[in-house]
Design an enzyme around this catalytic site. Structure first.
Site: not given
Length: 125
Positions: A39, A97, A106, A110, A112
């Site tokens: 990130d 999320n 975004v 994805h 994390h």
């Protein structure tokens, strides 16, 4: 700004551009189903993003539309990234999320991976 995960996939999002090679990233893992990279604004000493190579807005979208082989390949990729980074012994957190209330920023699924320090409680009240 949070995104509405019920909207159609936007192929101009930053992760789509990374997948196309239009924006550089520090790749830590890649297979036919997923790309993992550090990130650019880490929230923990280790903060890796894992994204599917397919066009999915969120976990909900991915779990509903992706073929079984793609789901399996992506989930296994997340585990491979954590193992390769040496995170299993000390522990790590996965976060994906979805939508406005979760503050998804975004509109491309994805995950994390956070690690490298005690991460505290899941939610602050």
């Amino acid at each position: 700004m949070p995104v509405d995960a019920t909207l159609p996939y936007d192929d101009q999002n930053i992760f789509a551009k990374i997948l196309r090679g239009e924006i550089p990233s520090k790749t830590v893992f890649e297979n036919e189903f997923a790309l993992a990279f550090n990130d650019i604004a880490p929230q923990a000493p280790t903060h890796i993003l894992v994204i599917p190579k397919g066009a999915y807005v969120s976990w909900d979208d991915f779990s509903a539309r992706a073929p079984d082989a793609e789901i399996l390949g992506f989930v296994r990729a997340v585990g491979e990234v954590a193992r390769a980074a040496g995170l299993v012994t000390s522990g790590y957190r996965l976060l994906a999320n979805t939508g406005l209330d979760s503050h998804q920023e975004v509109p491309h699924l994805h995950v994390h991976i956070f690690a490298g320090q005690p991460l505290g409680p899941m939610l602050i009240r």
